[in-house]
Design an enzyme around this catalytic site. Structure first.
Site, mmCIF file in Angstrom:
data_model
loop_
_atom_site.group_PDB
_atom_site.id
_atom_site.type_symbol
_atom_site.label_atom_id
_atom_site.label_comp_id
_atom_site.label_asym_id
_atom_site.label_seq_id
_atom_site.Cartn_x
_atom_site.Cartn_y
_atom_site.Cartn_z
ATOM 1 N N PHE A 1 0.820 -1.224 0.000
ATOM 2 C CA PHE A 1 0.000 0.000 0.000
ATOM 3 C C PHE A 1 0.850 1.270 0.000
ATOM 4 O O PHE A 1 0.473 2.288 0.571
ATOM 5 C CB PHE A 1 -0.990 -0.010 1.180
ATOM 6 C CG PHE A 1 -1.810 -1.268 1.226
ATOM 7 C CD1 PHE A 1 -2.725 -1.552 0.216
ATOM 8 C CD2 PHE A 1 -1.615 -2.201 2.241
ATOM 9 C CE1 PHE A 1 -3.452 -2.733 0.231
ATOM 10 C CE2 PHE A 1 -2.342 -3.379 2.252
ATOM 11 C CZ PHE A 1 -3.259 -3.656 1.240
ATOM 12 N N ARG A 2 2.015 1.173 -0.615
ATOM 13 C CA ARG A 2 2.931 2.308 -0.747
ATOM 14 C C ARG A 2 3.396 2.866 0.602
ATOM 15 O O ARG A 2 3.855 4.005 0.694
ATOM 16 C CB ARG A 2 2.322 3.431 -1.605
ATOM 17 C CG ARG A 2 1.801 2.931 -2.922
ATOM 18 C CD ARG A 2 2.146 3.823 -4.096
ATOM 19 N NE ARG A 2 1.823 3.144 -5.353
ATOM 20 C CZ ARG A 2 2.732 2.562 -6.143
ATOM 21 N NH1 ARG A 2 4.002 2.592 -5.833
ATOM 22 N NH2 ARG A 2 2.353 1.971 -7.251
ATOM 23 N N LEU A 3 3.292 2.033 1.643
ATOM 24 C CA LEU A 3 3.800 2.476 2.949
ATOM 25 C C LEU A 3 5.234 1.971 3.079
ATOM 26 O O LEU A 3 5.578 1.157 3.936
ATOM 27 C CB LEU A 3 2.895 1.943 4.073
ATOM 28 C CG LEU A 3 1.455 2.445 3.968
ATOM 29 C CD1 LEU A 3 0.582 1.846 5.068
ATOM 30 C CD2 LEU A 3 1.421 3.972 4.065
ATOM 31 N N HIS A 4 6.061 2.447 2.168
ATOM 32 C CA HIS A 4 7.411 1.919 2.038
ATOM 33 C C HIS A 4 8.272 2.264 3.249
ATOM 34 O O HIS A 4 7.977 3.198 3.983
ATOM 35 C CB HIS A 4 8.054 2.500 0.776
ATOM 36 C CG HIS A 4 7.174 2.402 -0.418
ATOM 37 N ND1 HIS A 4 6.706 1.209 -0.890
ATOM 38 C CD2 HIS A 4 6.632 3.364 -1.218
ATOM 39 C CE1 HIS A 4 5.939 1.423 -1.944
ATOM 40 N NE2 HIS A 4 5.863 2.724 -2.160
#
Ligand SMILES: Cc1cc2nc3c(=O)[nH]c(=O)nc-3n(C[C@H](O)[C@H](O)[C@H](O)COP(=O)(O)O)c2cc1C
Length: 196
Positions: free
Chosen positions: A174-177
Site C-alpha cells: 500500500f505504498r507504505l514503504h
C-alpha cells in the site's frame, strides 16, 4: 533521530548489492550518477559501480566528458540504485574525490584489452561525425598499442563519492514503504526513518 554509530550502512549496501547480483538480469551495479555544473544545472547518467568500501563508492570514466567537467566545477554528486527484482532502492549523496593513479591503473589494466583501446578511441561526450570516425580511431589505437601493455589515458580516471547521506528504500504494501536514512556524524552514522 537515534545515534547508532555501531550501524554500518556500507555493510547493508554490500548485502543488498549481493542479493541484487543474484536476482537482477544484468548490471546490478548500474547506478545513476547525478552531478551539477557551477550554475547549479543538474545532469544525470548511468555508470557502473566498480568498488565500494568504508571510503565510498567508485566509478571510472573519461574525465574530459561532461560528467568530468561538471565534477571539476562542482565536486559533489548523488547516486541512485534501483533493483526492480527486489523492489529496493538506495540513494547516496557526498563529495567526490579522485581515486589514486595506482587504483585507476590497476582497474584500467583489469579490463578487456579492447575496452582499454576503446578508452583511447572515444572522445567521450564530444560530437561524433560518423560511426566510421570511431571505428577508424579504434583501428588506429589498436595498431599503436598492438604489443605490450596498453597505457591508461591520463584522462581516464576513477572518482570516489564519499557518502555523507545514504538512504535505503524498501517496498512495503500500500505504498507504505520503508525509508531508512544514515547521516554521517564524524566517524559514525546517525539514522532516521522517514515517512514514505
Ligand atoms: C548501464 C550503463 C552503464 C554505464 N557505465 C558507464 C561507466 O561506468 N562509465 C562511463 O563513463 N560511462 C558509462 N555509461 C555511459 C554513460 O551513461 C554516459 O553515456 C557517458 O558516460 C557519457 O556521460 P556524460 O556525457 O554525462 O559524461 C554507462 C551506461 C549505461 C546505460
Amino acid at each position: 533521530m537515534t545515534d547508532s554509530s555501531d550501524l554500518d550502512p556500507i555493510a547493508q549496501f554490500k548485502s543488498w548489492l549481493a542479493e541484487a547480483e543474484k536476482t537482477e538480469p544484468n548490471d546490478a551495479n548500474a547506478m545513476s550518477l547525478a552531478t551539477a555544473d557551477s550554475s547549479g544545472m543538474p545532469n544525470v547518467r548511468m555508470v557502473l559501480l566498480k568498488g565500494v568500501d568504508a571510503g565510498g563508492f567508485v566509478f571510472y570514466s573519461n574525465m574530459e566528458s561532461r560528467k568530468g567537467q561538471e565534477l571539476a566545477q562542482n565536486p559533489q554528486a548523488a547516486l541512485g540504485f534501483h533493483w526492480k527484482t527486489l523492489r529496493r532502492a538506495v540513494r547516496i549523496q557526498g563529495r567526490v574525490e579522485a581515486v589514486s593513479a595506482q587504483e585507476s591503473d590497476d582497474y584500467f589494466h583489469s579490463r578487456a584489452r579492447d575496452s582499454q583501446i576503446g578508452a583511447w578511441a572515444s572522445q567521450q561526450s564530444r560530437p561524433l561525425e560518423s560511426r566510421f570516425a570511431l571505428e577508424k580511431a579504434v583501428a588506429l589505437f589498436a595498431a599503436k598499442h598492438a604489443i605490450g601493455t596498453v597505457p591508461r589515458p591520463a584522462y581516464w580516471q576513477g572518482r570516489r563519492i564519499v557518502p555523507s547521506r545514504i538512504e535505503f528504500w524498501a517496498d512495503r504494501p500500500f505504498r507504505l514503504h520503508d525509508r531508512t536514512v544514515f547521516i554521517r556524524e564524524g566517524e559514525g552514522w546517525s539514522t532516521v526513518k522517514l515517512y514514505p
